[in-house]
Design a protein around this motif. Structure first.
Motif, PDB file in Angstrom:
ATOM      1  N   SER A  94       0.814  -1.215   0.000  1.00  0.00           N
ATOM      2  CA  SER A  94       0.000   0.000   0.000  1.00  0.00           C
ATOM      3  C   SER A  94       0.846   1.263   0.000  1.00  0.00           C
ATOM      4  O   SER A  94       0.414   2.312  -0.491  1.00  0.00           O
ATOM      5  CB  SER A  94      -0.935   0.009   1.216  1.00  0.00           C
ATOM      6  N   SER A 144      -7.659  -2.828  -7.633  1.00  0.00           N
ATOM      7  CA  SER A 144      -8.367  -2.238  -6.503  1.00  0.00           C
ATOM      8  C   SER A 144      -9.404  -1.259  -7.030  1.00  0.00           C
ATOM      9  O   SER A 144      -9.284  -0.754  -8.156  1.00  0.00           O
ATOM     10  CB  SER A 144      -7.370  -1.498  -5.603  1.00  0.00           C
ATOM     11  N   TYR A 157      -0.392   4.559  -4.262  1.00  0.00           N
ATOM     12  CA  TYR A 157      -1.197   3.338  -4.358  1.00  0.00           C
ATOM     13  C   TYR A 157      -2.226   3.456  -5.476  1.00  0.00           C
ATOM     14  O   TYR A 157      -2.361   2.556  -6.311  1.00  0.00           O
ATOM     15  CB  TYR A 157      -1.884   3.075  -3.021  1.00  0.00           C
ATOM     16  N   VAL A 189     -12.397  -2.048   0.340  1.00  0.00           N
ATOM     17  CA  VAL A 189     -11.646  -2.451   1.536  1.00  0.00           C
ATOM     18  C   VAL A 189     -11.825  -3.942   1.814  1.00  0.00           C
ATOM     19  O   VAL A 189     -12.945  -4.456   1.854  1.00  0.00           O
ATOM     20  CB  VAL A 189     -12.106  -1.642   2.764  1.00  0.00           C
ATOM     21  N   ASP A 191     -10.649  -7.083   4.470  1.00  0.00           N
ATOM     22  CA  ASP A 191     -10.119  -7.324   5.810  1.00  0.00           C
ATOM     23  C   ASP A 191      -8.886  -8.217   5.721  1.00  0.00           C
ATOM     24  O   ASP A 191      -8.985  -9.449   5.649  1.00  0.00           O
ATOM     25  CB  ASP A 191     -11.186  -7.977   6.684  1.00  0.00           C
ATOM     26  N   SER A 195      -4.492  -4.146   5.420  1.00  0.00           N
ATOM     27  CA  SER A 195      -5.470  -3.057   5.527  1.00  0.00           C
ATOM     28  C   SER A 195      -5.718  -2.680   6.986  1.00  0.00           C
ATOM     29  O   SER A 195      -5.919  -1.506   7.312  1.00  0.00           O
ATOM     30  CB  SER A 195      -6.779  -3.439   4.830  1.00  0.00           C
ATOM     31  N   ARG A 196      -5.703  -3.662   7.881  1.00  0.00           N
ATOM     32  CA  ARG A 196      -5.852  -3.345   9.308  1.00  0.00           C
ATOM     33  C   ARG A 196      -4.713  -2.441   9.776  1.00  0.00           C
ATOM     34  O   ARG A 196      -4.929  -1.483  10.524  1.00  0.00           O
ATOM     35  CB  ARG A 196      -5.878  -4.622  10.140  1.00  0.00           C
ATOM     36  N   ASP A 198      -2.829  -0.470   7.825  1.00  0.00           N
ATOM     37  CA  ASP A 198      -2.922   0.826   7.155  1.00  0.00           C
ATOM     38  C   ASP A 198      -3.913   1.756   7.849  1.00  0.00           C
ATOM     39  O   ASP A 198      -3.691   2.975   7.936  1.00  0.00           O
ATOM     40  CB  ASP A 198      -3.373   0.645   5.700  1.00  0.00           C
TER      41      ASP A 198
END
Length: 252
Positions: A94, A144, A157, A189, A191, A195-196, A198
């Motif tokens: 990311s 994405s 990103y 998004v 899980d 991502s947690r 970020d």
């Protein structure tokens, strides 16, 4: 539905965790033999837990953004599989999150583009000779929704995912005469540990106030695009964002 994938052989990048590991598990459940690649040594742990027809998945640890390393490990994994039918490009980072453009270091910009775009290019380029020999070969690129919409502080990103999506389209057009399909998934998004981290949510997304999908849900989309069931689908991006991007900002 039988996805008609039993006995096929796939190379999955970014397979140590998140979407890549979920995809590896989903493909193994369909009877696909696997070669897994990641920069993190944990890829070997994922591979050891995936046994198809009594054979554990092969794995290799390397930085796909390095041309020599990418070529060597892709060749080694294809050799271990004996052939290649499917390529799933999940590897990605990311980069800076919440960092304004004027504060974004050139090194950070270059690293995000190198991993997310150049790494995919190098892996596909190296795998193409094997894919051209396959029956109904397919490539799936993990892009994405950031290829279409933008968030402040994530310029590297977003730029990388837009470039990656256009690379997938260009590859699909170029490779169509050879029968190689190339598609992309573009989730919002997801899980994952990345991502947690970020978003500063180590405990997960409960109560986040926006829709979040699981890595397994993205993996299901990837399996469909890998399958001969999706034979007419090419040069397509599946945008899985719960319909959020379709909404208008008009205050009606």
């Amino acid at each position: 539905m039988d996805m008609r994938l039993t006995g096929r052989r796939a190379l999955v990048t970014g397979a140590a965790g998140g979407i890549g590991a979920a995809t590896a598990r989903a493909l193994a459940a369909e009877g696909v033999r696997l070669g897994l690649l990641d920069a993190a040594p944990a890829v070997a742990v994922v591979a050891a837990g995936l046994v198809v027809d009594g054979v554990p998945a092969a794995s290799a640890c390397a930085d796909l953004a390095d041309p020599d390393s990418a070529a060597a490990v892709v060749d080694a994994l294809i050799a271990a599989l004996g052939a290649l039918d499917l390529l799933v490009l999940c590897a990605g980072v990311s980069g800076p999150v919440g960092t304004p453009i004027e504060e974004t270091a050139l090194a950070d910009w270059e690293r995000v583009l190198a991993v997310n775009v150049t790494g995919a290019f190098l892996a596909l380029r190296q795998a193409l000779p094997a894919l051209r020999e396959a029956d109904a070969p397919a490539v799936v690129v993990v892009a994405s929704d950031s290829a279409f919409v933008a968030a402040p502080g994530m310029a590297p990103y977003g730029a990388s995912k837009a470039a990656l999506l256009q690379f997938a389209r260009a590859a699909a057009v170029e490779l169509a005469p050879a029968g190689v399909r190339v598609n992309a998934v573009c989730p919002s998004v997801v899980d994952t540990p990345m991502s947690r981290g970020d978003l500063g949510l180590p405990g997960g997304f409960d109560g986040a106030g926006y829709p979040v999908q699981t890595a397994a849900e993205v993996a299901d989309q990837i399996v469909f695009l890998c399958s001969p069931r999706s034979r007419p689908v090419n040069a397509t991006a599946i945008v899985s964002d719960f319909g959020v991007s379709a909404g208008s900002g008009f205050p009606a």
